[in-house]
Scaffold this motif. Structure first.
Motif, PDB file in Angstrom:
ATOM      1  N   LEU A 120       0.826  -1.205   0.000  1.00 56.64           N
ATOM      2  CA  LEU A 120       0.000   0.000   0.000  1.00 56.64           C
ATOM      3  C   LEU A 120       0.859   1.255   0.000  1.00 56.64           C
ATOM      4  O   LEU A 120       0.481   2.272  -0.588  1.00 56.64           O
ATOM      5  CB  LEU A 120      -0.942   0.000   1.206  1.00 56.64           C
ATOM      6  N   VAL A 121       2.029   1.200   0.623  1.00 48.90           N
ATOM      7  CA  VAL A 121       2.928   2.351   0.617  1.00 48.90           C
ATOM      8  C   VAL A 121       3.383   2.626  -0.815  1.00 48.90           C
ATOM      9  O   VAL A 121       3.424   3.779  -1.258  1.00 48.90           O
ATOM     10  CB  VAL A 121       4.134   2.114   1.546  1.00 48.90           C
ATOM     11  N   LEU A 122       3.716   1.564  -1.549  1.00 50.85           N
ATOM     12  CA  LEU A 122       4.109   1.742  -2.947  1.00 50.85           C
ATOM     13  C   LEU A 122       2.949   2.264  -3.781  1.00 50.85           C
ATOM     14  O   LEU A 122       3.126   3.095  -4.673  1.00 50.85           O
ATOM     15  CB  LEU A 122       4.622   0.421  -3.534  1.00 50.85           C
ATOM     16  N   GLU A 123       1.757   1.752  -3.510  1.00 50.05           N
ATOM     17  CA  GLU A 123       0.590   2.141  -4.293  1.00 50.05           C
ATOM     18  C   GLU A 123       0.176   3.588  -4.020  1.00 50.05           C
ATOM     19  O   GLU A 123      -0.505   4.208  -4.841  1.00 50.05           O
ATOM     20  CB  GLU A 123      -0.576   1.207  -3.980  1.00 50.05           C
ATOM     21  N   GLU A 124       0.615   4.145  -2.880  1.00 49.82           N
ATOM     22  CA  GLU A 124       0.140   5.461  -2.468  1.00 49.82           C
ATOM     23  C   GLU A 124       1.166   6.579  -2.668  1.00 49.82           C
ATOM     24  O   GLU A 124       0.825   7.637  -3.182  1.00 49.82           O
ATOM     25  CB  GLU A 124      -0.259   5.415  -0.988  1.00 49.82           C
ATOM     26  N   VAL A 125       2.424   6.376  -2.204  1.00 47.05           N
ATOM     27  CA  VAL A 125       3.286   7.551  -2.060  1.00 47.05           C
ATOM     28  C   VAL A 125       4.694   7.442  -2.640  1.00 47.05           C
ATOM     29  O   VAL A 125       5.358   8.464  -2.777  1.00 47.05           O
ATOM     30  CB  VAL A 125       3.420   7.957  -0.570  1.00 47.05           C
ATOM     31  N   VAL A 126       5.206   6.256  -2.938  1.00 48.69           N
ATOM     32  CA  VAL A 126       6.598   6.231  -3.422  1.00 48.69           C
ATOM     33  C   VAL A 126       6.685   6.911  -4.783  1.00 48.69           C
ATOM     34  O   VAL A 126       5.775   6.836  -5.607  1.00 48.69           O
ATOM     35  CB  VAL A 126       7.158   4.796  -3.517  1.00 48.69           C
ATOM     36  N   GLU A 127       7.799   7.598  -4.994  1.00 50.23           N
ATOM     37  CA  GLU A 127       8.014   8.275  -6.261  1.00 50.23           C
ATOM     38  C   GLU A 127       8.307   7.260  -7.363  1.00 50.23           C
ATOM     39  O   GLU A 127       9.027   6.282  -7.147  1.00 50.23           O
ATOM     40  CB  GLU A 127       9.188   9.248  -6.137  1.00 50.23           C
ATOM     41  N   LEU A 128       7.734   7.500  -8.530  1.00 49.87           N
ATOM     42  CA  LEU A 128       8.026   6.670  -9.693  1.00 49.87           C
ATOM     43  C   LEU A 128       9.278   7.220 -10.372  1.00 49.87           C
ATOM     44  O   LEU A 128       9.338   8.394 -10.729  1.00 49.87           O
ATOM     45  CB  LEU A 128       6.841   6.681 -10.664  1.00 49.87           C
TER      46      LEU A 128
END
Length: 313
Positions: free
Chosen positions: A142-150
Motif C-alpha cells: 500500500l505504501v508503494l501504491e500510495e506515495v513512493v516516487e516513480l
C-alpha cells in the motif's frame, strides 16, 4: 495513570495475523492472539460458505463475541464483504493490552504504566497519513501504491521505500517488517520466454508487448520495474472473475503474487524473478512519535525478526 498508545492494524487477514503473532512473541499474549485469530478464521469460513452457520445470525454472534465483562477482551465489528451478495462479515475492532517489560521497573521509565490499544482500520497506512495514529501496521504494497516516487530505475527492496517517499507527500515511514513475505513474481509462458532464457528484469528491458497485472497493482508495478522498462510495455488486466494466473497464461507474460507458485505451474507458467517482497510492515508517523511511542516502537521492533527489510534507525 499511564498513557494508552493507539496502533492502527488491519481488520482481518494475513497482515493482522502477522501482527498478532508478533505481539504474542514480544508481549507474551499468545492466548489473546489465538483467540482473535481463531474467531476471525471461523467467521471467514462462514462468510465463504466453507462452514454452515448455526441458528444464530451474524448479529447474535457479534453480540456473543463483543458483549463481555472483561474490559481487556477483544471487540469486533461488522463490514460488508466483497463476495457475491455482499454479506456482512465480523472483523476485528479493538483490544487493549497492558505493557510489561518483565522487570520491576515501569516500562517507559516515566513512573507510569503504558498500554497499547490495537484499533482495526480498513487501510491503516492512510490513517497514519492523516495523523490519526503515530504507529500502525499495514502491507508494504500500500505504501508503494500510495506515495513512493516513480523513477526510471526499479525499486527492489522494502528497505529502499523510505528514500522514495517525498517528505512533502507523507510523514509516514517504514520502521521494520514482520517477515510474512510473499513475492510479486514475474511469470511467463514457454511461448513467450525462449528456452534457456532467464525470465528476469533484463528480459523485460528487451521485451515489447503486453504484461498482465492486477489493476490495483499498476502503480506498484511501475515503481518496482522502473518507468524506463515500461516504455514498450502495455498493461493488460484479467477479466472480472478470471483467475490471475490463467489471464497471465493467455497474455504470455505477467506479474502476480506467489507463495509456492503451484497455481502458476498448473497453468503452464514459468516462474521468473521475484521482483518485490510483499510484507506486513510497522509504520510510524514521524511528527507524532513521543518518548512513549518510541518506547512502544522499540518493543515491537527487534533483531529477532526474519524480514526482507533492514532499515537503519
Amino acid at each position: 495513570m499511564g498513557e494508552t498508545i493507539p496502533i492502527a492494524v488491519p481488520r482481518k487477514g494475513r497482515p493482522l495475523e502477522s501482527v498478532l503473532d508478533r505481539l504474542a512473541s514480544r508481549l507474551g499474549v499468545p492466548d489473546l492472539a489465538d483467540e482473535i485469530t481463531s474467531t476471525l478464521r471461523h467467521e471467514k469460513a462462514l462468510t465463504k460458505g466453507v462452514l454452515d452457520p448455526d441458528e444464530e445470525n451474524v448479529y447474535h454472534r457479534l453480540a456473543d463475541y463483543s458483549t463481555v465483562d472483561d474490559p481487556a477482551a477483544p471487540e469486533y465489528t461488522l463490514v460488508r464483504d466483497t463476495r457475491a451478495g455482499k454479506p456482512r462479515r465480523i472483523v476485528f475492532d479493538s483490544v487493549t493490552i497492558p505493557l510489561d517489560d518483565g522487570s520491576e521497573s515501569d516500562f517507559d521509565g516515566t513512573g507510569d504504566d503504558i498500554e497499547i490499544q490495537l484499533v482495526g482500520r480498513e487501510e491503516p497506512f492512510r490513517a497514519l497519513r492523516t495523523h490519526e495514529f503515530a504507529l500502525g501496521f499495514d502491507s508494504a504494497d500500500l505504501v508503494l501504491e500510495e506515495v513512493v516516487e516513480l523513477r526510471p530505475d526499479p525499486l527492489g527492496r522494502i528497505a529502499d521505500i523510505n528514500a522514495r517517499i517525498n517528505p512533502a507527500d507523507s510523514d509516514v515511514r517504514v520502521v521494520t517488517g514482520l517477515g510474512d513475505t510473499v513475492y510479486h513474481t514475474l511469470m511467463g509462458s514457454p511461448e513467450t520466454v525462449p528456452a534457456a532464457t532467464a525470465l528476469d528484469r533484463d528480459f523485460l528491458a528487451d521485451y515489447a508487448g503486453p504484461l498482465c497485472i492486477e489493476p490495483r497493482y499498476e502503480r506498484l508495478v511501475r515503481a518496482v520495474l522502473g518507468t524506463s522498462v515500461l516504455e514498450d510495455i502495455e498493461f493488460h488486466y484479467p477479466e472480472e472473475g478470471r483467475e490471475e494466473e490463467a489471464a497471465i497464461a493467455d497474455t504470455g507474460l505477467g506479474v502476480y503474487l506467489t507463495v509456492t507458485g503451484s497455481t502458476a505451474r498448473e497453468h503452464g507458467l514459468l516462474l521468473g524473478e521475484q521482483l518485490f517482497p510483499s510484507e506486513t510492515v510497522l509504520l510510524e508517523s514521524t511528527p507524532e512519535v513521543s518518548d512513549e511511542v518510541a518506547a512502544v516502537r522499540s518493543l515491537l521492533d527487534g533483531g529477532d525478526l526474519e524480514t526482507e527489510l533492514a532499515v537503519e534507525q
